[in-house]
Design a protein around this motif. Structure first.
Motif, PDB file in Angstrom:
ATOM      1  N   THR A 183      19.938  63.444 -59.398  1.00 32.42           N
ATOM      2  CA  THR A 183      18.378  63.560 -59.742  1.00 32.42           C
ATOM      3  C   THR A 183      18.346  62.177 -60.522  1.00 32.42           C
ATOM      4  N   GLU A 184      19.381  61.623 -61.173  1.00 31.68           N
ATOM      5  CA  GLU A 184      19.201  60.526 -62.156  1.00 31.68           C
ATOM      6  C   GLU A 184      18.755  59.280 -61.162  1.00 31.68           C
ATOM      7  N   GLY A 185      17.833  58.639 -61.726  1.00 31.12           N
ATOM      8  CA  GLY A 185      17.571  57.261 -61.049  1.00 31.12           C
ATOM      9  C   GLY A 185      16.991  57.629 -59.552  1.00 31.12           C
TER      10      GLY A 185
END
Length: 267
Positions: A43-45
């Motif tokens: 989910t990061e970035g």
């Protein structure tokens, strides 16, 4: 549990208060990747947006207000700080105010439809709403559970997979999409409605409305404020990519096709 406002059920007054769930999900155009530890997805970035079915729910609520059927529409989103961006999108589409139930870290990773249903039910009671609008499902987990469980917790009628909604005196006439075609039901208020794909086409927020949305209020709450325990009821053991589809084979004639189907145990 409250049964809602009987003053709205007599066919005379129809200025409803509506609560709309707005979930923040990975954008539909993003290719989802499984984390190396197989315990979730990356989910990061990654671009996030409002769940498309929730956008349809927002649009329907706004249309009801434009028809003078609703007096106030409240957006609610459960999750980390970034959920406020999702709420601002809903406000820019025409909703009046937002409620952000802040949940982050491990609690957010293990948040389940049951938790969200309890939160929505509690807010619906506090805000004395007449309709809860939700998307029929979220495109990240595809659970299709929150609307049904919220209705059960409140002991309210439900109309899931709605593709058309009309006022019918003090009730609502809802056309539902079912496996066999369409089903039309009469729903008394207060009620829970979940939107299907063909209910409407959500509008784009205009620049003036985006600017106005920045000034609309968003209240912050926690699950504890609402008396909701978000301890996980289930444990994720592993998240896997779907199996890669095997390449097909070309057959020369019908006899060969039948032979292959028999060998595969299909016929």
């Amino acid at each position: 549990m409250t049964k809602g406002h009987q003053g709205h059920l007599n066919g005379v007054k129809m200025a409803l208060r509506i609560l709309v769930g707005c979930k923040r999900v990975i954008d539909y155009a993003v290719k989802v990747r499984v984390k190396p530890d197989k315990m979730g997805v990356v989910t990061e970035g990654v671009k996030h947006s409002m769940n498309p079915f929730d956008e349809i729910a927002v649009e329907e609520a706004v249309r009801m207000k434009e028809k003078k059927l609703a007096s106030e529409i409240i957006a609610v989103s459960c999750g980390p700080q970034q959920c406020q961006e999702t709420l601002r999108t809903a406000l820019a589409m025409g909703l009046d105010r937002g409620i952000h139930v802040e949940i982050s870290g491990k609690d957010y990773e293990t948040l389940q439809p049951f938790h969200v249903s309890k939160i929505l039910a509690k807010i619906a009671e506090e805000e004395k709403v007449d309709i809860i609008f939700l998307g029929k499902q979220a495109i990240d987990d595809d659970c299709n559970q929150t609307g049904q469980m919220t209705a059960a917790l409140l002991d309210w009628p439900q109309a899931t997979f709605a593709s058309k909604i009309e006022k019918n005196n003090g009730d609502l006439m809802v056309t539902r999409e079912i496996d066999g075609g369409l089903e039309t039901i009469n729903v008394k208020l207060p009620c829970v409605i979940t939107s299907d794909l063909r209910l409407n086409e959500p509008r784009y927020a205009t620049l003036p409305n985006i600017m106005k949305a920045k000034k609309k209020p968003i209240a912050k709450k926690s699950p504890a404020d609402l008396g909701v325990d978000v301890s996980p009821r289930q444990e994720v053991l592993s998240v896997e990519d779907p199996p890669v589809r095997e390449a097909g084979s070309i057959v020369q004639d019908v006899d060969e096709l039948v032979s292959k189907l028999k060998a595969a145990g299909v016929v």
